[in-house]
Motif scaffolding. Structure first.
Motif, PDB file in Angstrom:
ATOM      1  N   ARG A  48       1.251  -0.974  -0.022  1.00 36.62           N
ATOM      2  CA  ARG A  48      -0.078  -0.157   0.386  1.00 36.62           C
ATOM      3  C   ARG A  48       0.537   1.314  -0.106  1.00 36.62           C
ATOM      4  O   ARG A  48       0.566   2.555   0.207  1.00 36.62           O
ATOM      5  CB  ARG A  48      -1.151  -0.261   1.092  1.00 36.62           C
ATOM      6  CG  ARG A  48      -1.755  -1.091   1.353  1.00 36.62           C
ATOM      7  CD  ARG A  48      -2.851  -1.184   0.179  1.00 36.62           C
ATOM      8  NE  ARG A  48      -2.599  -1.155  -1.316  1.00 36.62           N
ATOM      9  CZ  ARG A  48      -2.170  -2.364  -1.736  1.00 36.62           C
ATOM     10  NH1 ARG A  48      -2.243  -3.327  -0.096  1.00 36.62           N
ATOM     11  NH2 ARG A  48      -1.338  -2.739  -2.348  1.00 36.62           N
ATOM     12  N   THR A  53      -1.267   4.097  -2.027  1.00 33.53           N
ATOM     13  CA  THR A  53      -2.337   4.660  -1.000  1.00 33.53           C
ATOM     14  C   THR A  53      -1.835   5.237   0.494  1.00 33.53           C
ATOM     15  O   THR A  53      -3.116   5.713   1.111  1.00 33.53           O
ATOM     16  CB  THR A  53      -2.971   2.770  -0.488  1.00 33.53           C
ATOM     17  OG1 THR A  53      -3.611   2.301  -1.686  1.00 33.53           O
ATOM     18  CG2 THR A  53      -4.384   2.973   0.640  1.00 33.53           C
ATOM     19  N   LEU A 287     -10.425  -3.453  -1.260  1.00 26.72           N
ATOM     20  CA  LEU A 287      -8.873  -1.727  -0.573  1.00 26.72           C
ATOM     21  C   LEU A 287      -7.998  -2.958   0.300  1.00 26.72           C
ATOM     22  O   LEU A 287      -8.588  -3.340   1.297  1.00 26.72           O
ATOM     23  CB  LEU A 287      -9.236  -0.630   0.613  1.00 26.72           C
ATOM     24  CG  LEU A 287      -8.244  -0.064   1.399  1.00 26.72           C
ATOM     25  CD1 LEU A 287      -7.128   0.251   0.138  1.00 26.72           C
ATOM     26  CD2 LEU A 287      -8.826   1.485   1.621  1.00 26.72           C
ATOM     27  N   TYR A 305      -6.467   7.226   3.425  1.00 22.32           N
ATOM     28  CA  TYR A 305      -6.703   6.065   2.242  1.00 22.32           C
ATOM     29  C   TYR A 305      -7.242   6.429   0.961  1.00 22.32           C
ATOM     30  O   TYR A 305      -7.168   6.148   0.245  1.00 22.32           O
ATOM     31  CB  TYR A 305      -6.990   4.783   3.009  1.00 22.32           C
ATOM     32  CG  TYR A 305      -6.671   3.839   3.666  1.00 22.32           C
ATOM     33  CD1 TYR A 305      -5.212   4.227   3.871  1.00 22.32           C
ATOM     34  CD2 TYR A 305      -7.321   3.002   4.760  1.00 22.32           C
ATOM     35  CE1 TYR A 305      -4.526   4.095   5.363  1.00 22.32           C
ATOM     36  CE2 TYR A 305      -6.807   2.699   5.583  1.00 22.32           C
ATOM     37  CZ  TYR A 305      -4.870   2.903   6.255  1.00 22.32           C
ATOM     38  OH  TYR A 305      -4.524   2.046   7.430  1.00 22.32           O
TER      39      TYR A 305
END
Length: 418
Positions: A48, A53, A287, A305
């Protein structure tokens, strides 16, 4: 970036990208490098970072970020404070730390496979007590969030920039998992002028669904703008008693494909007056991020996020990211996760929409907010009772849970018994 897409957190022009093509990743140069064995949760977090993200960071955090996040819920970049709720770190064992050198490189390894490299900038002792107190607001560790860290025997953490080869996602719902660049492209192509997201780690009751319906209708009513609606469940690592991601995603797929979201509960006249349709503008996007069970601090991370995904609005519900102490007593108040956004020091551009308790009301013949319907008859059933019914092969009252969701869960619990 178009004004209908939220800016990247940290003031960047585009989401961070720390990927390197497999063909360009020279593993030979890492043959003699020290190795850091990461677990599944760490690997998810690193990816991530790599896909943006967690922009603006480019690798696991060091001591300076640790200090500002724990004390003030922000990081500093470019002379400015940016909101951040929970430090993003990479723990290592004492033995691994002893092999590392600041300025050197370390191979990132999962199940014997090298998937990336860390440019080592710091090697630090990990004060877990301070970490837990800063993240969860309590010295107690007898709760799911505290257990994440106390059960982790590693005692140091490393910082530095990373480069990772692309992740091969072979899960059945992989097509639904999207990076910030992909979600931003989706929003642009759809022509949405505002986009609202809903976080969940659970199968949805109708009261859960209504949070997304209500939030979308709040911003639609305020602006009249073309509104994208994103059901954005976490599909990363959860507690052992949470329903697995594959099962949850199947329930969400049934909801989306059946066009059931808001069925019987949405404001039909509002959508019609704006020339829009809720289910035409609904997207299911997974996600892949772990849960911290961090209440208000994690709510802040959830908003970050979604800002990086490009969403302009994000729903904050009651007891957001909540998990109580093991004795059942609460760590936070019901609406603490909403209140944290009123007091953050760092910049955050995504707008939050607060949603309170919801339930089905007999007089309304639909789901509504409890605060607006105190004089009406509420159809209520505990989550524990719902689970007991599902385990016994019974579908809960359809006023509580849609049959399409119940069917998937009954099948899941029946399989667990075998």
């Amino acid at each position: 970036m178009s004004s209908n897409i939220a800016p990247v957190h940290g003031g960047l022009d585009a989401p961070v990208d720390r990927h390197v093509a497999e063909a360009d990743f020279d593993r030979a140069t890492l043959e003699d490098a020290p190795r850091i064995d990461v677990n599944e949760t760490d690997q998810t977090t690193l990816y991530r970072i790599a896909d943006g993200t967690l922009s603006p960071i480019e690798g696991p955090m060091g001591a300076a970020d640790m200090a500002t996040v724990l004390k003030g819920a922000y990081i500093e970049r470019g002379g400015k404070k940016w909101a951040w709720g929970i430090p993003t770190i990479l723990p290592v064992t004492d033995a691994e730390a002893a092999t590392l050198e600041v300025g050197g490189k370390a191979a990132l390894v999962r199940d014997g496979h090298v998937f990336g490299v860390l440019e080592v900038a710091e090697i630090n002792d990990w004060d877990k007590a301070a970490f837990i107190k800063g993240c969860y607001g309590t010295d107690r560790t007898d709760h799911p969030g505290g257990a994440l860290w106390t059960e982790d025997k590693r005692s140091k953490y490393v910082a530095g920039k990373i480069r990772l080869v692309p992740f091969k996602d072979e899960r059945p719902f992989a097509k639904r998992v999207m990076s910030p660049r992909e979600t931003r492209s989706l929003i642009a192509q759809a022509g949405w002028e505002q986009t609202i997201g809903f976080q969940t780690r659970n199968p949805l009751h109708r009261a859960h669904e209504y949070a997304l319906v209500y939030g979308a209708e709040v911003i639609l009513r305020e602006t009249g703008r073309n509104t994208g609606v994103i059901l954005n469940p976490l599909v990363g690592q959860l507690k052992g008693d949470d329903v697995p991601a594959a099962t949850r995603m199947e329930t969400y797929e049934r909801l989306v494909e059946g066009r059931f979201l808001g069925d019987g509960d949405k404001d039909e006249a509002l959508w019609k007056s704006k020339g829009q349709d809720l289910n035409d503008q609904l997207s299911l996007i997974g996600l892949d991020m772990r849960m911290y069970y961090g209440g208000p601090r994690e709510a802040l991370m959830h908003a970050i996020y979604r800002q990086n995904l490009g969403l302009t609005h994000f729903i904050i519900g009651r007891k957001h990211a909540d998990a109580p102490f093991f004795d059942g007593s609460p760590i936070w108040g019901d609406f603490d996760a909403q209140e944290i956004f009123q007091n953050i020091e760092g910049d955050l551009q995504i707008k939050t929409v607060n949603v309170g308790f919801a339930a089905y009301f007999e007089e309304l013949g639909r789901v509504g907010l409890v605060a607006e319907n105190k004089d009406k008859t509420m159809v209520s059933i505990s989550g524990t009772k719902v689970r007991e019914q599902l385990v016994e092969g019974q579908k809960p009252d359809p006023r509580i849970m849609r049959p399409s969701t119940a069917e998937v869960l009954v099948r899941f619990y029946a399989a667990k018994k075998k």
